[in-house]
Design a protein around this motif. Structure first.
Motif, PDB file in Angstrom:
ATOM      1  N   ALA A   1       0.830  -1.204   0.000  1.00  0.00           N
ATOM      2  CA  ALA A   1       0.000   0.000   0.000  1.00  0.00           C
ATOM      3  C   ALA A   1       0.863   1.252   0.000  1.00  0.00           C
ATOM      4  CB  ALA A   1      -0.927  -0.006   1.216  1.00  0.00           C
ATOM      5  N   THR A   2       1.966   1.205   0.752  1.00  0.00           N
ATOM      6  CA  THR A   2       2.879   2.343   0.792  1.00  0.00           C
ATOM      7  C   THR A   2       3.522   2.579  -0.567  1.00  0.00           C
ATOM      8  OG1 THR A   2       3.361   1.895   3.124  1.00  0.00           O
ATOM      9  CG2 THR A   2       4.908   3.298   1.934  1.00  0.00           C
ATOM     10  N   VAL A   3       3.959   1.472  -1.197  1.00  0.00           N
ATOM     11  CA  VAL A   3       4.595   1.589  -2.516  1.00  0.00           C
ATOM     12  C   VAL A   3       3.624   2.119  -3.550  1.00  0.00           C
ATOM     13  CG1 VAL A   3       5.676   0.295  -4.400  1.00  0.00           C
ATOM     14  CG2 VAL A   3       6.297  -0.192  -2.028  1.00  0.00           C
ATOM     15  N   LEU A   4       2.421   1.550  -3.597  1.00  0.00           N
ATOM     16  CA  LEU A   4       1.436   1.983  -4.583  1.00  0.00           C
ATOM     17  C   LEU A   4       0.961   3.399  -4.316  1.00  0.00           C
ATOM     18  CD1 LEU A   4      -0.707  -1.286  -4.905  1.00  0.00           C
ATOM     19  CD2 LEU A   4       0.982  -0.400  -6.527  1.00  0.00           C
ATOM     20  N   GLY A   5       0.838   3.734  -3.038  1.00  0.00           N
ATOM     21  CA  GLY A   5       0.418   5.097  -2.706  1.00  0.00           C
ATOM     22  C   GLY A   5       1.459   6.118  -3.117  1.00  0.00           C
ATOM     23  N   THR A   6       2.733   5.764  -2.959  1.00  0.00           N
ATOM     24  CA  THR A   6       3.812   6.690  -3.337  1.00  0.00           C
ATOM     25  C   THR A   6       3.954   6.789  -4.852  1.00  0.00           C
ATOM     26  OG1 THR A   6       4.998   6.123  -1.302  1.00  0.00           O
ATOM     27  CG2 THR A   6       6.267   7.184  -3.052  1.00  0.00           C
ATOM     28  N   ALA A   7       3.873   5.620  -5.523  1.00  0.00           N
ATOM     29  CA  ALA A   7       4.112   5.607  -6.964  1.00  0.00           C
ATOM     30  C   ALA A   7       2.911   6.087  -7.772  1.00  0.00           C
ATOM     31  CB  ALA A   7       4.497   4.197  -7.408  1.00  0.00           C
ATOM     32  N   LEU A   8       1.717   5.694  -7.339  1.00  0.00           N
ATOM     33  CA  LEU A   8       0.535   5.973  -8.153  1.00  0.00           C
ATOM     34  C   LEU A   8      -0.479   6.871  -7.456  1.00  0.00           C
ATOM     35  CD1 LEU A   8      -0.058   2.351  -9.523  1.00  0.00           C
ATOM     36  CD2 LEU A   8       1.172   4.210 -10.644  1.00  0.00           C
ATOM     37  N   GLY A   9      -0.264   7.070  -6.146  1.00  0.00           N
ATOM     38  CA  GLY A   9      -1.246   7.846  -5.402  1.00  0.00           C
ATOM     39  C   GLY A   9      -2.537   7.100  -5.207  1.00  0.00           C
ATOM     40  N   SER A  10      -2.488   5.765  -5.283  1.00  0.00           N
ATOM     41  CA  SER A  10      -3.709   4.946  -5.178  1.00  0.00           C
ATOM     42  C   SER A  10      -3.438   3.749  -4.272  1.00  0.00           C
ATOM     43  CB  SER A  10      -4.164   4.464  -6.567  1.00  0.00           C
ATOM     44  OG  SER A  10      -4.378   5.543  -7.431  1.00  0.00           O
ATOM     45  N   ALA A  11      -3.287   4.006  -2.985  1.00  0.00           N
ATOM     46  CA  ALA A  11      -2.988   2.936  -2.042  1.00  0.00           C
ATOM     47  C   ALA A  11      -4.127   1.942  -1.923  1.00  0.00           C
ATOM     48  CB  ALA A  11      -2.657   3.527  -0.670  1.00  0.00           C
ATOM     49  N   HIS A  12      -5.359   2.372  -2.254  1.00  0.00           N
ATOM     50  CA  HIS A  12      -6.514   1.468  -2.112  1.00  0.00           C
ATOM     51  C   HIS A  12      -6.466   0.315  -3.100  1.00  0.00           C
ATOM     52  CE1 HIS A  12      -7.726   4.083  -5.444  1.00  0.00           C
ATOM     53  NE2 HIS A  12      -8.552   3.105  -5.814  1.00  0.00           N
ATOM     54  N   LEU A  13      -5.614   0.429  -4.101  1.00  0.00           N
ATOM     55  CA  LEU A  13      -5.522  -0.646  -5.085  1.00  0.00           C
ATOM     56  C   LEU A  13      -4.943  -1.928  -4.499  1.00  0.00           C
ATOM     57  CD1 LEU A  13      -4.232   1.357  -8.186  1.00  0.00           C
ATOM     58  CD2 LEU A  13      -6.556   0.554  -7.754  1.00  0.00           C
ATOM     59  N   VAL A  14      -4.362  -1.843  -3.313  1.00  0.00           N
ATOM     60  CA  VAL A  14      -3.769  -3.016  -2.686  1.00  0.00           C
ATOM     61  C   VAL A  14      -4.827  -4.047  -2.303  1.00  0.00           C
ATOM     62  CG1 VAL A  14      -3.885  -2.266  -0.279  1.00  0.00           C
ATOM     63  CG2 VAL A  14      -1.982  -3.675  -1.029  1.00  0.00           C
ATOM     64  N   VAL A  15      -6.105  -3.640  -2.314  1.00  0.00           N
ATOM     65  CA  VAL A  15      -7.177  -4.574  -1.938  1.00  0.00           C
ATOM     66  C   VAL A  15      -7.180  -5.788  -2.852  1.00  0.00           C
ATOM     67  CG1 VAL A  15      -9.679  -4.852  -1.801  1.00  0.00           C
ATOM     68  CG2 VAL A  15      -8.602  -2.761  -0.941  1.00  0.00           C
ATOM     69  N   PHE A  16      -6.965  -5.594  -4.146  1.00  0.00           N
ATOM     70  CA  PHE A  16      -7.014  -6.720  -5.085  1.00  0.00           C
ATOM     71  C   PHE A  16      -5.838  -7.691  -4.881  1.00  0.00           C
ATOM     72  CE2 PHE A  16      -9.604  -3.469  -7.105  1.00  0.00           C
ATOM     73  CZ  PHE A  16     -10.737  -4.192  -7.442  1.00  0.00           C
ATOM     74  N   PRO A  17      -4.591  -7.207  -4.772  1.00  0.00           N
ATOM     75  CA  PRO A  17      -3.482  -8.142  -4.492  1.00  0.00           C
ATOM     76  C   PRO A  17      -3.630  -8.865  -3.159  1.00  0.00           C
ATOM     77  CG  PRO A  17      -2.630  -6.071  -5.339  1.00  0.00           C
ATOM     78  CD  PRO A  17      -4.084  -5.868  -5.085  1.00  0.00           C
ATOM     79  N   MET A  18      -4.238  -8.180  -2.189  1.00  0.00           N
ATOM     80  CA  MET A  18      -4.406  -8.793  -0.868  1.00  0.00           C
ATOM     81  C   MET A  18      -5.279 -10.042  -0.924  1.00  0.00           C
ATOM     82  SD  MET A  18      -4.926  -5.683   1.851  1.00  0.00           S
ATOM     83  CE  MET A  18      -5.514  -6.850   3.079  1.00  0.00           C
ATOM     84  N   CYS A  19      -6.233 -10.078  -1.848  1.00  0.00           N
ATOM     85  CA  CYS A  19      -7.171 -11.203  -1.914  1.00  0.00           C
ATOM     86  C   CYS A  19      -6.467 -12.503  -2.277  1.00  0.00           C
ATOM     87  CB  CYS A  19      -8.267 -10.899  -2.938  1.00  0.00           C
ATOM     88  SG  CYS A  19      -9.328  -9.516  -2.482  1.00  0.00           S
ATOM     89  N   ALA A  20      -5.458 -12.406  -3.130  1.00  0.00           N
ATOM     90  CA  ALA A  20      -4.800 -13.617  -3.610  1.00  0.00           C
ATOM     91  C   ALA A  20      -3.569 -13.994  -2.793  1.00  0.00           C
ATOM     92  CB  ALA A  20      -4.404 -13.440  -5.078  1.00  0.00           C
ATOM     93  N   MET A  21      -3.018 -13.063  -2.026  1.00  0.00           N
ATOM     94  CA  MET A  21      -1.771 -13.339  -1.297  1.00  0.00           C
ATOM     95  C   MET A  21      -1.884 -14.495  -0.314  1.00  0.00           C
ATOM     96  SD  MET A  21       0.695 -10.862   0.977  1.00  0.00           S
ATOM     97  CE  MET A  21       0.371  -9.469  -0.060  1.00  0.00           C
TER      98      MET A  21
END
Length: 614
Positions: free
Chosen positions: A457-477
């Motif tokens: 979430a930190t990486v995506l929030g910094t790179a894309l400004g969209s930390a909420h996108l981590v919800v989808f990867p979290m489902c499969a992890m």
């Protein structure tokens, strides 16, 4: 008022009621079953320490204080005698050994018996929770006691009588407590070993030094920790250590000497008698974990022409410390093993009968280079309490007894448990009932999942400004982490159930096909489940969400497949470490596999998300 904690800080008053100070300690004479208080120690003005005779100057003790018989100007001060000790300084908060419960405990308080107003005797040490609570606060003790009584589990006293306690060293001021020397000597060697293992490291050598040579030799053989055995041995003088080793069973002595550095070992061996030195050196010549290393050279063998009476007479002449005799072996004139007789056979047979006539000739024996685990398998298979070890000419070199076989079985079982990740040590059974411990050891992947999700979430929030996108990867992890953990479990079970021998080729190829097949099935199931969930749960999903969701599960399926294909590497590591006699932690393998899969998935999922976002 029966406890030391209640009496400390009481005012000391003379006959006129003048305060001389506050109680600091009580001295007792140690030579009695229930010692009476002989001295009173108190602090006067300016914290000046004073000591007076209890019998001469103390009139009574009660809740108001310690009342003296005379005025302050007439008191004559005294000193602590060699046969006395101070309870608060020398006993309170020290370790003692409960010789009835065979455990090391801590003195939380001291209980007295009041006889009249002046007589004060020591009953014993309070080692339970009540003493600890009382030392903190008497009010806290009463509150907890009332609460436990309300629950139907009253908080009882746990008193160890003074008669079960004695001093390790009366000549030092820093006195510690243990069992009495006489009582210690009467304990079984295994109990002595358990007690010493529980003691504070600073006390172990002191307790061990109280044993005579024979007791020390028996006790040190019962230690489970090789490092502790070496520590106890190095604490003795070279002469005492050599004498103790000479009295041990040769196989136990060889194991202990093997833990020492070369110079120390050679010095101790040279100080032994020729017979003992030769027996130990012979055993040291064999490799670790072989029949030759665990066998003892103490056995009874006679010519086949000898009579039953000769055998019984030979057994009678054995030393008391001789290895337990289970069988008598017979030899031909060339020294070749020809038969074996049980003690029962000897007892019921006629004294004039020859051993060759009675001996059982269908012998089971092993070579000195045979693996110790195979030796125990043979003993178990044929229900033997001892098995002979013979050279290529079938000359008997020694015997492996059932106690050594039990040690091997316990050692191998512990290694299997460690590889399986079940745990080790005495706390394993306690941990199994502890929810927190169970979670940490078995469900740590949840913690890994949470931490990895925060990092993503930190990486995506910094790179894309969209930390909420981590919800989808979290489902499969979780699928990736659990698959990695199950893969390691499969490897461990396969390794533990493998019954091949060292000279046989390892089944790496067959295992690779098995684990790969499992990976393919798991990947297929993951893919199909992802499609089902996407269709059922996200019927109105956007193309972006659909690509991200499907892509994460595809990544999970690929990582599960690759992880199962790599399972053979873990199996190779286990076999290699086993061949080099190295312990392997199953929990550590699990953590490594989970972390590798986690890192691979997170990197791939982040790259996928950034790619989809354009």
């Amino acid at each position: 008022m029966n406890y030391l904690s209640e009496m400390l800080k009481l005012p000391v008053l003379d006959v006129d009621g003048e305060k001389l100070g506050v109680v600091n300690d009580f001295g007792i004479a140690t030579g009695e079953v229930f010692p009476h208080v002989t001295s009173l120690a108190f602090r006067g003005p300016g914290k000046t320490p004073f000591m007076i005779s209890w019998r001469k100057w103390v009139d009574r003790i009660d809740e108001t204080g310690v009342h003296l018989k005379t005025s302050a100007t007439e008191i004559r001060f005294s000193y602590l005698q060699p046969t006395e000790l101070l309870l608060a300084r020398d006993v309170l908060n020290k370790q003692i050994v409960d010789t009835q419960g065979m455990k090391v405990v801590r003195v939380n308080d001291i209980k007295f018996s009041m006889s009249g107003e002046n007589q004060l005797r020591l009953l014993g040490a309070e080692v339970g929770a009540r003493g600890l609570l009382r030392a903190i606060s008497p009010t806290l003790e009463h509150v907890v006691e009332g609460f436990m009584k309300h629950l139907g589990k009253p908080l009882s006293e746990d008193i160890i009588a003074w008669s079960y306690m004695d001093l390790l060293d009366r000549s030092t001021k820093n006195i510690q407590l243990s069992v009495s020397h006489k009582t210690l000597g009467e304990l079984h060697p295994a109990d002595i070993a358990d007690i010493i293992e529980q003691l504070d490291p600073r006390l172990r050598a002191q307790v061990f030094a109280q044993l005579d040579t024979a007791q020390a030799a028996e006790a040190i053989s019962e230690f489970d920790d090789d490092e502790l055995m070496t520590e106890m041995l190095e604490g003795l003088s070279d002469t005492d250590a050599s004498s103790m080793l000479a009295m041990m069973d040769p196989d136990d002595a060889a194991d202990l000497i093997d833990e020492l550095d070369y110079e120390k070992a050679e010095k101790l061996l040279r100080l032994m008698g020729v017979k003992e030195e030769k027996a130990i050196r012979n055993l040291l010549g064999y490799e670790d974990n072989t029949a030759g290393r665990i066998m003892t050279s103490e056995f009874v063998s006679l010519p086949a022409t000898a009579t039953v009476g000769d055998a019984i007479e030979a057994i009678r002449k054995l030393d008391e410390d001789f290895e337990s005799v289970y069988y008598v072996y017979t030899e031909d004139p060339s020294g070749m093993l020809t038969g074996v007789l049980s003690l029962r056979t000897l007892i019921v047979a006629d004294r004039d009968a020859t051993l060759g006539q009675l001996a059982y000739r269908d012998l089971v024996y092993v070579s000195p280079d045979e693996d110790q685990e195979d030796v125990t398998d043979e003993m178990t298979k044929y229900d033997l309490v001892a098995i002979p070890v013979c050279d290529e000419n079938r000359h008997i070199l020694g015997i492996v007894t059932f106690d050594d076989a039990m040690d091997v079985i316990a050692e191998e079982h512990q290694e299997d448990l460690q590889i399986a990740g079940v745990g080790s040590g005495d706390s394993a059974s306690d941990d199994s009932t502890n929810v927190l411990s169970w979670f940490v050891h078995r469900q740590y992947w949840v913690v890994v999942w949470g931490i990895a999700s925060c990092i993503m979430a930190t990486v995506l929030g910094t790179a894309l400004g969209s930390a909420h996108l981590v919800v989808f990867p979290m489902c499969a992890m979780p699928l990736v982490l659990l698959a990695a953990s199950r893969m390691v479990s499969f490897v461990k079970n396969y390794f533990l159930e493998y019954n091949g021998h060292d000279d046989e080729p390892k089944p790496y190829l067959g295992f690779f096909f098995q684990s790969t097949g499992m990976g393919l099935i798991l990947s297929l199931v993951t893919y199909l489940c992802a499609q089902l969930v996407r269709t059922a749960a996200f019927p109105d999903a956007t193309m972006f969400e659909e690509q991200l969701f499907t892509g994460c599960f595809n990544i999970a399926a690929v990582i599960c497949l690759v992880g199962n294909m790599s399972a053979v590497i873990y199996l190779m590591v286990l076999f290699w470490r086993d061949e080099h006699d190295l312990n392997t932690s199953g929990t550590a393998m699990n953590v490594i596999a989970v972390m590798i899969s986690c890192v691979a998935y997170c990197v791939a999922a982040v790259l996928l998300t950034m790619s989809v976002m354009g």
